[in-house]
Write an enzyme that holds these catalytic residues in place. Structure first.
Site, PDB file in Angstrom:
ATOM      1  N   HIS A 156       0.838  -1.221   0.000  1.00  8.23           N
ATOM      2  CA  HIS A 156       0.000   0.000   0.000  1.00  8.23           C
ATOM      3  C   HIS A 156       0.864   1.259   0.000  1.00  8.23           C
ATOM      4  O   HIS A 156       0.440   2.302   0.499  1.00  8.23           O
ATOM      5  CB  HIS A 156      -0.952   0.039   1.207  1.00  8.23           C
ATOM      6  CG  HIS A 156      -1.678  -1.243   1.454  1.00  8.23           C
ATOM      7  ND1 HIS A 156      -2.878  -1.558   0.854  1.00  8.23           N
ATOM      8  CD2 HIS A 156      -1.351  -2.323   2.215  1.00  8.23           C
ATOM      9  CE1 HIS A 156      -3.269  -2.760   1.249  1.00  8.23           C
ATOM     10  NE2 HIS A 156      -2.356  -3.257   2.067  1.00  8.23           N
ATOM     11  N   SER A 277      15.468  21.433 -16.546  1.00  7.70           N
ATOM     12  CA  SER A 277      14.293  22.257 -16.817  1.00  7.70           C
ATOM     13  C   SER A 277      14.750  23.552 -17.473  1.00  7.70           C
ATOM     14  O   SER A 277      15.824  24.072 -17.173  1.00  7.70           O
ATOM     15  CB  SER A 277      13.576  22.558 -15.498  1.00  7.70           C
ATOM     16  OG  SER A 277      12.819  23.743 -15.611  1.00  7.70           O
ATOM     17  N   LYS A 283      16.553  21.766 -11.237  1.00 12.95           N
ATOM     18  CA  LYS A 283      15.892  20.497 -11.549  1.00 12.95           C
ATOM     19  C   LYS A 283      16.770  19.489 -12.289  1.00 12.95           C
ATOM     20  O   LYS A 283      17.570  19.832 -13.147  1.00 12.95           O
ATOM     21  CB  LYS A 283      14.650  20.767 -12.421  1.00 12.95           C
ATOM     22  CG  LYS A 283      13.567  21.512 -11.692  1.00 12.95           C
ATOM     23  CD  LYS A 283      12.739  20.603 -10.830  1.00 12.95           C
ATOM     24  CE  LYS A 283      11.778  19.906 -11.635  1.00 12.95           C
ATOM     25  NZ  LYS A 283      10.452  19.971 -11.590  1.00 12.95           N
ATOM     26  N   GLU A 290      10.070   8.374 -17.073  1.00 12.63           N
ATOM     27  CA  GLU A 290       8.698   8.810 -17.347  1.00 12.63           C
ATOM     28  C   GLU A 290       8.275   8.456 -18.771  1.00 12.63           C
ATOM     29  O   GLU A 290       7.149   8.044 -19.021  1.00 12.63           O
ATOM     30  CB  GLU A 290       8.567  10.325 -17.126  1.00 12.63           C
ATOM     31  CG  GLU A 290       8.655  10.701 -15.659  1.00 12.63           C
ATOM     32  CD  GLU A 290       8.780  12.204 -15.431  1.00 12.63           C
ATOM     33  OE1 GLU A 290       8.574  12.994 -16.368  1.00 12.63           O
ATOM     34  OE2 GLU A 290       9.103  12.588 -14.289  1.00 12.63           O
TER      35      GLU A 290
END
Ligand code: ARG
Length: 465
Positions: A156, A277, A283, A290
């Site tokens: 979980h 970024s 970043k 992804e």
């Protein structure tokens, strides 16, 4: 427009119809398979006395020359042909004359395309399995090196029990191992040759289909000519296997994205596999993970698309089936690319072992072991569960972890606790006590690694190809 038909037509094909119907923009991808199949067909026709030796020789020489010229760039596959089959036949006839027109004896584009697609995908089943094998090797060496890298195991997405990084990665090893074995099954099942099935009902020529099949490395000929030209099951199975590979990669990527976040800091993706970024200078984004996760949708799409295309098609061949190609090619290329990139990302990734161990320590992952400790001292498990529940609550209120409590604090909750509780709840003990095969304990893991080394050593790829 260069077509293989036209005799019974009185009008030119409408230009838009021609474009809509044509497949050369994508079936050129199996140009080499088309030549390979045609050579085998010609060799068989000669053996059966349907072509003379001279005709066969001219055809084989012509086809080989076309293959070389296309590969070297001397001959261009142009879109003035309807499909790759028309292109090859037209070039052949142009080069060798009359004999070229005999190549298509006892053959239809229906069994020809069925063969080409099968040859192409059969090779790609092997290429994808090779990509998987590369990843399996990477995983196995990471497993070997991380038998005592403690980390929290989750259920979980809540910290549950301590495991090791080696064990966690071992879960992915099993998934990709099954993927490889799935591909093996598909390879074995698909390895029958449809050529010689004609348009749908075989041919009246005395073809030797078994011989053609053996020339092309198949187990034998397919056994029903209608099924041969109508079957795309092997593509569906392959796409289902590819979708499963992507599902596994996607889950792995999701974990890496979490682990790489500022909140977890379990890993750091190498600069070579991360991106920045345009506006936020601080970043470092996990774009590759992804993108692999994102491309999973595209491969699922291919599977659903072909299943839907096939579901209402009456026997035997129908043009709907031309739709099998682009999506299959795209899915194969996507998966091969994702496997290679993912493997590289994993191999170069830094694992922050202390952060992982710290996280395992601070999440009460040893609570079950603390309860088991009490059971060892004669407390019934249900009571032990309650005592440790109270202990955890006490720790939460105090903002500490189980192993940081003093013996007095332990004893306040239950007098059964003694000095040996500290050893019982250490991450090392929690992991080492899990000895059964499949568990994270180092002895169990060593045995699993040994078996998986064996699996890789006797790879089905070595015996097959
Ligand atoms: N381009 C076709 C396909 O991909 C080849 C088979 C054509 N056969 C036919 N009867 N029109 O399926």
């Amino acid at each position: 427009m260069a077509q293989l038909w036209g005799g019974r037509f009185t009008k030119e094909t409408d230009k838009l119809v021609y474009q809509f119907n044509a497949s050369i923009s994508f079936d050129r991808k199996f140009f080499e398979e088309d030549i390979e199949g045609s050579i085998a067909h010609a060799v068989m026709l000669e053996k059966q006395g349907i072509l003379t030796q001279d005709e066969k020789n001219r055809i084989v020489k012509g086809l080989t020359g076309i293959r070389e010229d296309v590969k070297s760039g001397a001959l261009e596959i142009t879109e003035e042909y309807e499909d790759i089959h028309s292109f090859v036949e037209a070039c052949l006839t142009e080069r060798i004359g009359e004999a070229g027109k005999k190549l298509h004896t006892g053959r239809s584009r229906n069994d020809q395309v069925a063969l080409d697609m099968k040859l192409y995908t059969r090779a790609e089943v092997v290429h994808v399995a090779e990509g998987l094998e590369g990843l399996l090797h990477t995983l196995l060496s990471l497993m070997e090196g991380n038998l005592d890298t403690y980390m929290p195991g989750f259920t979980h997405l809540q910290k549950a029990q301590p495991v090791t990084l080696g064990h966690h990665l071992g879960a992915y090893f099993e998934m990709f191992k099954r993927d490889s074995l799935r591909l093996k099954d598909i390879y074995v099942r698909m390895n029958y040759c449809p050529l010689g099935s004609g348009a749908l009902a075989g041919t009246t020529y005395p073809l030797d289909r078994t011989y053609t099949a053996s020339l092309l490395g198949f187990e034998g000929p397919t056994l029903n000519s209608m099924d041969s030209v109508a079957d795309r099951d092997y593509i569906i199975e392959f796409l289902a296997a590819l979708a499963t590979v992507m599902m596994h990669l996607s889950r792995f990527c999701e974990e890496i994205i979490l682990w790489n976040s500022n909140e977890y800091r379990f890993v750091e993706i190498d600069d070579a596999y991360a991106t920045g970024s345009s506006i936020m200078p601080q970043k470092k984004n996990p774009d590759i993970a992804e993108l692999v996760r994102g491309k999973t949708g595209r491969v699922y799409g291919a599977l659903v698309s072909i299943l839907t295309t096939m579901k209402g098609i009456p026997l035997a061949y129908n043009k709907d089936m031309q739709e099998d190609k682009e999506l299959t090619f795209d899915a194969i290329d996507t998966v091969k690319g994702c496997l290679a990139l993912f493997d590289g990302m994993l191999r170069t990734m830094k694992f922050h072992k202390e952060a992982m161990a710290e996280s395992a320590k601070n999440g009460f992952t040893n609570a079950t072991d603390a309860a088991d400790y009490l059971v060892g001292k004669g407390v019934p498990f249900r009571d032990a569960h309650g005592i440790i529940g109270r202990l955890v609550l006490y720790c939460i209120e105090k903002g500490t972890s189980i192993d940081a409590l003093s013996l007095e604090e332990f004893k306040e909750i239950s007098p059964v606790f003694e000095e040996d509780i500290y050893q019982a709840v250490s991450l090392k003990t929690c992991v080492e006590k899990r000895l059964t095969i499949g568990a994270p304990g180092p002895e169990a893991m060593k045995e699993v690694i040994r078996r998986n080394q064996d699996f890789l050593k006797h790879s089905w790829l070595c015996e097959k190809i």
